[in-house]
Design an enzyme around this catalytic site. Structure first.
Site, PDB file in Angstrom:
ATOM      1  N   LYS A  54      18.154 -14.836  16.704  1.00 17.24           N
ATOM      2  CA  LYS A  54      17.811 -15.968  17.696  1.00 17.24           C
ATOM      3  C   LYS A  54      17.542 -17.279  17.139  1.00 17.24           C
ATOM      4  CE  LYS A  54      15.488 -12.032  20.025  1.00 17.24           C
ATOM      5  NZ  LYS A  54      14.553 -11.121  19.950  1.00 17.24           N
ATOM      6  N   GLN A  98       8.016 -10.553  19.780  1.00 19.49           N
ATOM      7  CA  GLN A  98       8.919  -9.516  19.466  1.00 19.49           C
ATOM      8  C   GLN A  98       8.394  -8.044  19.571  1.00 19.49           C
ATOM      9  OE1 GLN A  98      12.290 -10.036  18.443  1.00 19.49           O
ATOM     10  NE2 GLN A  98      12.405  -7.669  18.698  1.00 19.49           N
ATOM     11  N   ASP A 121      11.655 -14.050  27.952  1.00 24.47           N
ATOM     12  CA  ASP A 121      11.858 -12.646  28.209  1.00 24.47           C
ATOM     13  C   ASP A 121      12.004 -12.085  29.303  1.00 24.47           C
ATOM     14  OD1 ASP A 121      13.216 -11.814  25.790  1.00 24.47           O
ATOM     15  OD2 ASP A 121      11.431 -11.256  24.915  1.00 24.47           O
TER      16      ASP A 121
END
Ligand code: NDP
Length: 282
Positions: A54, A98, A121
């Protein structure tokens, strides 16, 4: 005849180029550089790899990134505190926590605490609710990447039968809603579905996100169907998808794993970071 292979890496490179172009335009116009903040709890090697990828993608498109690390022993309160700090930081454009989080951390509470404007997300109840209402804003990156792949490949969706195997909040449910939003007739299958093969054989578009190596075999696929393999499984040290090697002989188009949805997912994260920035600072 062998299926046309959908090249996720090439498509992802195009998405990254688009995002880079738009970021450059914004910077030229005097706007601030978007910033993606990643919260990483513990030192799970797979998560480390994802976060590194990322960071690389962000750099490539001109988005800044910051990593916020907490020890594996962190409590729910510790992680909530970090998310609150990032929510209050106006320099941040997107917050990514995460997953998976260590067992002692209440992941649902942490996700819910992310400001929906920063929810790159697309996992907060607000983002998922908008998707359910047919008014998506920030959508989870994997389903978004799949839709982009289908569009780039010119796959007809309206009126077609779509089957999604797997019903997670991360992949199965949101991709089913996106396909429904494009007027496909959608079936959402899962581990309790009776005679899965009979269901998947109906599909013009089959999305497989079950986490079971090679589970979908050629006889479960309608000849000519478009098959998207989302699965990423480690078998004897090698990464393999949820779709068996014989499916390529039956499908019309196939997005393989690895090399398909994975790169698109990462590209969509930087695209969502830019979108979050655009929404807050048009
Ligand atoms: P989850 O484990 O959260 O969900 C798996 C789903 O598959 C569940 O809904 C489960 O059903 C269903 N399922 C499991 N076994 C079967 C079976 N035998 N028949 C039918 N359905 C079954 O996984 P995720 O959705 O998070 O991920 C799925 C896969 O996709 C994984 O391999 C993951 O690594 C990969 N992935 C890849 C990404 C990428 O970027 N390429 C991103 C995200 C995920 P039930 O609900 O009944 O238990």
């Amino acid at each position: 005849m062998s299926a046309l292979i959908l090249d996720g890496r090439a498509m992802a490179a195009r998405v990254l180029d688009e995002v880079a172009g738009e970021v450059a335009r914004r910077l030229e116009g005097g706007r601030s550089r978007p910033l993606l903040a990643a919260v990483l709890v513990g030192d799970d090697p797979a998560s480390e790899t994802y976060v590194r990828g990322k960071r690389r993608d962000s750099e490539r498109v001109g988005i800044a990134s910051s990593d916020h690390r907490l020890p594996a022993s962190a409590s729910t309160q510790d992680v909530l505190g970090k998310v609150a700090d990032l929510n209050a930081d106006d320099a941040v454009s997107g917050i990514l926590v995460q997953l998976p989080l260590p067992r002692q951390v209440d992941a649902a509470r942490v996700i819910e605490a992310i400001d929906p404007d920063w929810d790159v997300d697309g996992l907060t109840p607000y983002s998922q609710g908008r998707l359910l209402l047919g008014e998506p804003l920030l959508v989870p990156c994997t389903p978004l990447g799949i839709m982009r792949m289908l569009d780039e490949a010119g796959v007809e969706l309206a009126g077609r039968r779509a089957v999604v195997a797997g019903r997670s909040n991360l992949v199965g449910k949101p991709i089913a809603l996106l396909l429904l939003g494009r007027n496909a007739t959608v079936t959402l299958a899962h581990s309790r579905t009776a005679d899965l093969g009979a269901v998947t054989r109906e599909a013009d578009v089959l999305v497989v996100a079950v986490g079971q190596p090679g589970m979908v075999r050629a006889e479960m696929v309608k000849p000519g169907a478009t098959v998207i393999d989302v699965g990423v499984n480690r078998v004897e040290g090698k990464l393999v998808g949820d779709v068996g090697g014989d499916v390529v002989e039956v499908a019309g188009r196939l997005s393989p794993s690895p090399g398909g949805v994975g790169p698109m997912t990462r590209a969509m994260l930087v695209r969502n970071t830019l979108l979050a920035e655009q929404l807050r600072k048009p």
